[in-house]
Design an enzyme around this catalytic site. Structure first.
Site, mmCIF file in Angstrom:
data_model
loop_
_atom_site.group_PDB
_atom_site.id
_atom_site.type_symbol
_atom_site.label_atom_id
_atom_site.label_comp_id
_atom_site.label_asym_id
_atom_site.label_seq_id
_atom_site.Cartn_x
_atom_site.Cartn_y
_atom_site.Cartn_z
ATOM 1 N N GLN A 260 0.821 -1.209 0.000
ATOM 2 C CA GLN A 260 0.000 0.000 0.000
ATOM 3 C C GLN A 260 0.851 1.254 0.000
ATOM 4 O O GLN A 260 0.517 2.249 -0.646
ATOM 5 C CB GLN A 260 -0.925 0.002 1.217
ATOM 6 C CG GLN A 260 -2.182 -0.807 1.043
ATOM 7 C CD GLN A 260 -2.972 -0.390 -0.194
ATOM 8 O OE1 GLN A 260 -3.444 0.729 -0.285
ATOM 9 N NE2 GLN A 260 -3.106 -1.285 -1.139
ATOM 10 N N HIS A 263 1.929 3.108 -3.311
ATOM 11 C CA HIS A 263 1.006 3.853 -4.167
ATOM 12 C C HIS A 263 1.434 5.305 -4.318
ATOM 13 O O HIS A 263 1.233 5.917 -5.366
ATOM 14 C CB HIS A 263 -0.414 3.797 -3.603
ATOM 15 C CG HIS A 263 -1.166 2.568 -4.003
ATOM 16 N ND1 HIS A 263 -1.496 2.280 -5.308
ATOM 17 C CD2 HIS A 263 -1.648 1.528 -3.272
ATOM 18 C CE1 HIS A 263 -2.143 1.130 -5.366
ATOM 19 N NE2 HIS A 263 -2.255 0.655 -4.154
ATOM 20 N N GLU A 327 -9.361 1.787 4.623
ATOM 21 C CA GLU A 327 -9.737 1.296 3.289
ATOM 22 C C GLU A 327 -9.546 -0.224 3.240
ATOM 23 O O GLU A 327 -10.427 -0.961 2.802
ATOM 24 C CB GLU A 327 -8.861 1.975 2.233
ATOM 25 C CG GLU A 327 -9.100 1.486 0.817
ATOM 26 C CD GLU A 327 -8.084 2.054 -0.159
ATOM 27 O OE1 GLU A 327 -8.365 1.971 -1.377
ATOM 28 O OE2 GLU A 327 -7.016 2.554 0.254
ATOM 29 N N HIS A 328 -8.380 -0.692 3.671
ATOM 30 C CA HIS A 328 -8.079 -2.120 3.730
ATOM 31 C C HIS A 328 -7.754 -2.490 5.174
ATOM 32 O O HIS A 328 -6.945 -1.825 5.823
ATOM 33 C CB HIS A 328 -6.862 -2.482 2.872
ATOM 34 C CG HIS A 328 -6.973 -2.053 1.447
ATOM 35 N ND1 HIS A 328 -6.451 -0.846 0.988
ATOM 36 C CD2 HIS A 328 -7.528 -2.652 0.367
ATOM 37 C CE1 HIS A 328 -6.685 -0.737 -0.304
ATOM 38 N NE2 HIS A 328 -7.341 -1.820 -0.709
ATOM 39 N N ASP A 361 -6.617 -6.477 -4.742
ATOM 40 C CA ASP A 361 -6.374 -5.426 -5.732
ATOM 41 C C ASP A 361 -6.591 -5.924 -7.153
ATOM 42 O O ASP A 361 -6.913 -5.140 -8.047
ATOM 43 C CB ASP A 361 -4.944 -4.902 -5.605
ATOM 44 C CG ASP A 361 -4.818 -3.793 -4.584
ATOM 45 O OD1 ASP A 361 -5.856 -3.336 -4.073
ATOM 46 O OD2 ASP A 361 -3.678 -3.391 -4.284
ATOM 47 N N HIS A 420 -52.001 17.564 1.322
ATOM 48 C CA HIS A 420 -51.723 16.131 1.406
ATOM 49 C C HIS A 420 -52.957 15.389 1.929
ATOM 50 O O HIS A 420 -53.365 14.353 1.387
ATOM 51 C CB HIS A 420 -50.540 15.867 2.355
ATOM 52 C CG HIS A 420 -49.202 16.110 1.749
ATOM 53 N ND1 HIS A 420 -48.769 17.346 1.338
ATOM 54 C CD2 HIS A 420 -48.170 15.254 1.498
ATOM 55 C CE1 HIS A 420 -47.538 17.257 0.868
ATOM 56 N NE2 HIS A 420 -47.150 15.991 0.950
#
Length: 431
Positions: A260, A263, A327-328, A361, A420
């Site tokens: 990770q 990235h 995220e992970h 991934d 209504h």
């Protein structure tokens, strides 16, 4: 990469330990994004070609990828890569298909049937980055669920490479997903084009896909404009949180953290454990592996944001993970599945020593387009439902009106919405 003991930190330092890297969405960036969007809306294709030359140093002969280019890409991509793409597509399709929402109808009262119908979003725009390397996996993760959803128009944009074309692997991946509308444009200008349309690029109802901070800012900006598209989710830098115990393989854990971290320099990795020795072993493994990897310079920058935290227990580590909402999330512990009920907020969870985050991934089957920057507290990863509309229906007979009309009239008068109430009373009087 210092080792922190959670229970010796005061509340301010605890909060700092879970802080993410500051997003560099400053006023200058936002102003530039607004300028790009305005110019694309005004000048269309001409603006896209000008920005391609300015930002990417290329001048594509045309924005749309031609059939000749698709055929050339097919010949250029090695057979083993094509096989891997097809294999991944099969598993991604299987997983997404199993989780598809379905319509239903239920009687909520005698003579009253309420249901849900599902319809595809008609035109969706997919953004596929192409910085230091092509990202065909992003094509698969967006293209497969879009096709399963039944979207009639799928538009894909990706930056042109040095030769003026799109990387052949991305084109082959697009063709394997059944995507034929591919355009050579990237960055905030591609987002603007898909959001509002140009002569070449159709206007899209919803935009998907990752990108740099300009792309992320552009997606959020166009979403807020009148007539702007929806977007998949708020975007931020990649992140992973590993929970380890004494049974964790330090080399495996370090490899997942580095996967990770590579990235980009704003990616973040965290490792939590109830055992200080395990954390020390993982830190040492991270240092050894970093020195051997080609992207070591990027890794060293992102590792400045790394956190290695000792907790009093694995239960406390899970509580911190839920607070962080990664995220992970990798549960690199013994009996990992027994901990799954305690997970409340995460984009995707990886269970046990063999479930490398890299498999998710690419080809395990789950989607890798996931909420980041804490958005996993409220957002889910991309699925077929992301490309669909869920529309409620109600069918009411005369008897059904008699059964539930008085309830509606009473609540309408409670809210002082007399029109209504009248809409129901008129029908009750006629029934």
């Amino acid at each position: 990469m210092n080792l922190l003991d959670w229970n010796t930190l005061d509340p301010a330092r605890q909060a700092a330990a879970l802080e993410r890297p500051k997003l560099l969405r400053d006023a200058k960036l936002l102003a530039e994004v607004e300028r790009i969007v305005r110019r694309v809306r005004k000048d269309g294709d001409a603006a896209l070609l000008a920005y391609a030359k300015r930002f990417d140093g290329v001048a594509p002969a045309a924005l749309a990828v031609t059939e000749v280019e698709f055929q050339a890409a097919e010949k250029a991509v090695a057979p083993d890569i094509k096989r891997a793409l097809k294999e991944a597509i099969g598993r991604i399709r299987r997983w997404h298909k199993a989780g598809m929402a379905r319509g239903f109808s239920v009687a909520t009262a005698p003579g009253v049937n309420c249901g849900r119908i599902i319809r595809p979003i008609q035109r969706v725009g997919l953004y596929v980055p192409a910085g230091s390397a092509p990202l065909p996996s992003t094509v698969l993760m967006l293209g497969v669920p879009a096709k399963l959803a039944g979207c009639s128009d799928i538009v894909l944009c990706s930056p042109a490479q040095a030769d003026g074309g799109i990387d052949p692997v991305i084109l082959v991946a697009a063709r394997l997903c059944g995507i034929t509308q591919v355009f050579k444009t990237g960055g905030a200008q591609a987002i603007a084009a898909m959001a509002f349309g140009t002569d070449s690029i159709p206007r899209c109802d919803k935009l998907f896909g990752p990108g740099n901070r300009y792309v992320a800012a552009a997606k959020q900006y166009v979403q807020g404009l009148p007539g702007g598209p929806a977007i998949d989710m708020p975007a931020g830098p990649s992140e992973v949180l590993v929970i380890a115990d004494r049974g964790t393989d330090a080399e495996f854990a370090a490899a997942d953290l580095l996967a990770q971290a590579e990235h980009g320099p704003d990616s973040q990795v965290l490792c939590l454990s109830d055992d200080a020795g395990t954390l020390a072993d993982i830190i040492a493994a991270v240092r050894r592996q970093t020195a051997r990897l080609p992207r070591a310079a990027i890794l060293r920058k992102s590792l400045r944001h790394a956190r290695f935290i000792r907790t009093a227990s694995i239960a406390e580590a899970l509580a911190l993970s839920n607070r962080y909402a990664p995220e992970h999330l990798i549960l690199a512990v013994r009996k990992a599945e027994s901990l799954l009920p305690q997970v409340q907020a995460a984009g995707s969870v990886f269970l046990g020593p063999w479930a490398s985050e890299s498999l998710g991934d690419y080809c395990s089957g789950t989607n890798h387009t996931l909420p980041t920057n804490g958005a996993a507290r409220a957002y889910s990863g991309v699925s077929v439902a992301s490309f669909q509309l869920q529309i409620s229906t109600q069918r009411v007979t005369r008897a059904g009106l008699r059964a539930i009309g008085p309830c509606a009239e009473t609540l309408a008068r409670c809210e002082r919405l007399d029109a209504h109430a009248q809409a129901v009373r008129l029908r009750l009087d006629a029934a």
